[in-house]
Motif scaffolding. Sequence first.
Motif, PDB file in Angstrom:
ATOM      1  N   CYS A  11       0.855  -1.183   0.000  1.00 28.10           N
ATOM      2  CA  CYS A  11       0.000   0.000   0.000  1.00 28.10           C
ATOM      3  C   CYS A  11       0.895   1.239   0.000  1.00 28.10           C
ATOM      4  CB  CYS A  11      -0.898  -0.010   1.235  1.00 28.10           C
ATOM      5  SG  CYS A  11      -2.071   1.363   1.275  1.00 28.10           S
ATOM      6  N   MET A  12       0.677   2.106  -0.973  1.00 25.04           N
ATOM      7  CA  MET A  12       1.395   3.374  -1.032  1.00 25.04           C
ATOM      8  C   MET A  12       0.388   4.487  -0.786  1.00 25.04           C
ATOM      9  SD  MET A  12       4.144   2.730  -4.118  1.00 25.04           S
ATOM     10  CE  MET A  12       2.954   2.995  -5.402  1.00 25.04           C
ATOM     11  N   LEU A  13       0.763   5.446   0.055  1.00 22.60           N
ATOM     12  CA  LEU A  13      -0.153   6.504   0.488  1.00 22.60           C
ATOM     13  C   LEU A  13       0.486   7.882   0.314  1.00 22.60           C
ATOM     14  CD1 LEU A  13      -0.768   4.507   3.652  1.00 22.60           C
ATOM     15  CD2 LEU A  13      -2.679   5.162   2.220  1.00 22.60           C
ATOM     16  N   TRP A  14      -0.299   8.790  -0.216  1.00 22.91           N
ATOM     17  CA  TRP A  14       0.131  10.177  -0.372  1.00 22.91           C
ATOM     18  C   TRP A  14      -0.786  11.056   0.473  1.00 22.91           C
ATOM     19  CZ3 TRP A  14       0.348   6.520  -4.073  1.00 22.91           C
ATOM     20  CH2 TRP A  14       1.512   6.421  -4.837  1.00 22.91           C
ATOM     21  N   ALA A  15      -0.201  11.965   1.215  1.00 20.78           N
ATOM     22  CA  ALA A  15      -0.969  12.866   2.079  1.00 20.78           C
ATOM     23  C   ALA A  15      -1.411  14.107   1.307  1.00 20.78           C
ATOM     24  CB  ALA A  15      -0.116  13.302   3.267  1.00 20.78           C
ATOM     25  N   HIS A  16      -2.532  14.673   1.749  1.00 18.15           N
ATOM     26  CA  HIS A  16      -2.896  16.013   1.285  1.00 18.15           C
ATOM     27  C   HIS A  16      -1.807  16.971   1.779  1.00 18.15           C
ATOM     28  CE1 HIS A  16      -6.857  15.278  -0.363  1.00 18.15           C
ATOM     29  NE2 HIS A  16      -7.201  14.593   0.715  1.00 18.15           N
ATOM     30  N   ASP A  17      -1.663  18.105   1.107  1.00 15.15           N
ATOM     31  CA  ASP A  17      -0.668  19.101   1.511  1.00 15.15           C
ATOM     32  C   ASP A  17      -0.800  19.422   2.997  1.00 15.15           C
ATOM     33  OD1 ASP A  17       0.360  19.279  -1.046  1.00 15.15           O
ATOM     34  OD2 ASP A  17      -0.778  21.080  -1.568  1.00 15.15           O
ATOM     35  N   GLY A  18       0.312  19.348   3.713  1.00 14.87           N
ATOM     36  CA  GLY A  18       0.343  19.681   5.130  1.00 14.87           C
ATOM     37  C   GLY A  18      -0.217  18.599   6.043  1.00 14.87           C
ATOM     38  N   ASP A  82     -13.805   9.953   7.834  1.00  9.56           N
ATOM     39  CA  ASP A  82     -13.621  11.406   7.698  1.00  9.56           C
ATOM     40  C   ASP A  82     -12.160  11.798   7.905  1.00  9.56           C
ATOM     41  OD1 ASP A  82     -16.300  11.764   7.148  1.00  9.56           O
ATOM     42  OD2 ASP A  82     -16.816  12.428   9.180  1.00  9.56           O
ATOM     43  N   GLU A  83     -11.512  11.159   8.890  1.00  6.95           N
ATOM     44  CA  GLU A  83     -10.089  11.426   9.144  1.00  6.95           C
ATOM     45  C   GLU A  83      -9.258  11.008   7.935  1.00  6.95           C
ATOM     46  OE1 GLU A  83      -6.591  10.298  12.364  1.00  6.95           O
ATOM     47  OE2 GLU A  83      -8.666   9.789  12.828  1.00  6.95           O
ATOM     48  N   ARG A  84      -9.603   9.853   7.371  1.00  6.52           N
ATOM     49  CA  ARG A  84      -8.887   9.370   6.192  1.00  6.52           C
ATOM     50  C   ARG A  84      -9.039  10.365   5.040  1.00  6.52           C
ATOM     51  NH1 ARG A  84      -8.313   7.412   1.559  1.00  6.52           N
ATOM     52  NH2 ARG A  84      -7.156   5.535   1.092  1.00  6.52           N
ATOM     53  N   ASP A  85     -10.265  10.792   4.770  1.00  4.54           N
ATOM     54  CA  ASP A  85     -10.517  11.722   3.670  1.00  4.54           C
ATOM     55  C   ASP A  85      -9.801  13.051   3.869  1.00  4.54           C
ATOM     56  OD1 ASP A  85     -12.116   9.766   2.531  1.00  4.54           O
ATOM     57  OD2 ASP A  85     -14.002  10.709   3.151  1.00  4.54           O
ATOM     58  N   ARG A  86      -9.672  13.473   5.114  1.00  2.00           N
ATOM     59  CA  ARG A  86      -9.011  14.750   5.421  1.00  2.00           C
ATOM     60  C   ARG A  86      -7.504  14.667   5.219  1.00  2.00           C
ATOM     61  NH1 ARG A  86      -6.439  16.202   9.736  1.00  2.00           N
ATOM     62  NH2 ARG A  86      -7.307  14.553  11.047  1.00  2.00           N
ATOM     63  N   THR A  87      -6.905  13.507   5.474  1.00  2.00           N
ATOM     64  CA  THR A  87      -5.449  13.403   5.488  1.00  2.00           C
ATOM     65  C   THR A  87      -4.845  12.737   4.254  1.00  2.00           C
ATOM     66  OG1 THR A  87      -5.515  11.317   6.729  1.00  2.00           O
ATOM     67  CG2 THR A  87      -5.365  13.363   8.011  1.00  2.00           C
ATOM     68  N   ILE A  88      -5.564  11.825   3.631  1.00  2.00           N
ATOM     69  CA  ILE A  88      -4.986  11.025   2.546  1.00  2.00           C
ATOM     70  C   ILE A  88      -5.541  11.467   1.202  1.00  2.00           C
ATOM     71  CG2 ILE A  88      -4.728   8.700   1.596  1.00  2.00           C
ATOM     72  CD1 ILE A  88      -4.810   7.669   4.478  1.00  2.00           C
ATOM     73  N   ALA A  89      -4.623  11.859   0.325  1.00  2.00           N
ATOM     74  CA  ALA A  89      -5.000  12.327  -1.007  1.00  2.00           C
ATOM     75  C   ALA A  89      -5.105  11.178  -2.001  1.00  2.00           C
ATOM     76  CB  ALA A  89      -3.974  13.338  -1.516  1.00  2.00           C
ATOM     77  N   ARG A  90      -4.260  10.174  -1.847  1.00  2.00           N
ATOM     78  CA  ARG A  90      -4.192   9.093  -2.834  1.00  2.00           C
ATOM     79  C   ARG A  90      -3.679   7.828  -2.174  1.00  2.00           C
ATOM     80  NH1 ARG A  90       0.233   9.604  -7.396  1.00  2.00           N
ATOM     81  NH2 ARG A  90       0.453   7.414  -7.880  1.00  2.00           N
ATOM     82  N   THR A  91      -4.232   6.689  -2.611  1.00  2.00           N
ATOM     83  CA  THR A  91      -3.805   5.375  -2.132  1.00  2.00           C
ATOM     84  C   THR A  91      -3.663   4.452  -3.325  1.00  2.00           C
ATOM     85  OG1 THR A  91      -5.055   5.648  -0.077  1.00  2.00           O
ATOM     86  CG2 THR A  91      -4.418   3.408  -0.655  1.00  2.00           C
ATOM     87  N   GLU A  92      -2.581   3.691  -3.355  1.00  2.00           N
ATOM     88  CA  GLU A  92      -2.431   2.622  -4.336  1.00  2.00           C
ATOM     89  C   GLU A  92      -2.203   1.339  -3.554  1.00  2.00           C
ATOM     90  OE1 GLU A  92       0.256   3.145  -7.616  1.00  2.00           O
ATOM     91  OE2 GLU A  92      -0.317   5.254  -7.828  1.00  2.00           O
ATOM     92  N   LEU A  93      -3.044   0.334  -3.804  1.00  2.00           N
ATOM     93  CA  LEU A  93      -2.988  -0.944  -3.123  1.00  2.00           C
ATOM     94  C   LEU A  93      -2.909  -2.034  -4.186  1.00  2.00           C
ATOM     95  CD1 LEU A  93      -3.330  -2.453  -0.360  1.00  2.00           C
ATOM     96  CD2 LEU A  93      -5.774  -2.529  -0.890  1.00  2.00           C
ATOM     97  N   PHE A  94      -1.921  -2.932  -4.028  1.00  2.00           N
ATOM     98  CA  PHE A  94      -1.766  -3.983  -5.037  1.00  2.00           C
ATOM     99  C   PHE A  94      -1.091  -5.199  -4.416  1.00  2.00           C
ATOM    100  CE2 PHE A  94       1.521  -0.775  -5.289  1.00  2.00           C
ATOM    101  CZ  PHE A  94       2.706  -1.492  -5.246  1.00  2.00           C
ATOM    102  N   PRO A  95      -1.380  -6.377  -4.991  1.00  2.00           N
ATOM    103  CA  PRO A  95      -0.766  -7.607  -4.473  1.00  2.00           C
ATOM    104  C   PRO A  95       0.704  -7.678  -4.874  1.00  2.00           C
ATOM    105  CG  PRO A  95      -2.224  -8.111  -6.325  1.00  2.00           C
ATOM    106  CD  PRO A  95      -2.348  -6.646  -6.042  1.00  2.00           C
TER     107      PRO A  95
END
Length: 99
Positions: A11-18, A82-95
């Motif tokens: 799982c790769m995660l990108w945060a919203h700015d700040g 709601d916390e997830r939507d506020r903090t995480i801009a993008r997620t990539e999940l793969f086997p």
Amino acid sequence: MTADTEILLCCMLWAHDGEALGLSVYEDRVLALVADHGGEVLQRAVSDGAEGRPHEVQLYRFPHQASLDAYLADPARLALADERDRTIARTELFPVTLR
């Protein structure tokens, strides 16, 4: 693949700015639930997110699809949407396969 096949995921995660710290705090909370469903967090790496890199990369294992499905549907995890939507801009999940 059968319903009893072990699942290894990246799982790769990108945060919203700040929100890099907020992303990590959220992940601390939801990843604590993985073991409740028979899963295991194998590795968790944090980066600075510079130049488009993900802020966090995770590897985890679930013993079968039902275990992963139970984690994804966990009411405690869903309550944090709601916390997830506020903090995480993008997620990539793969086997993946570990070597």
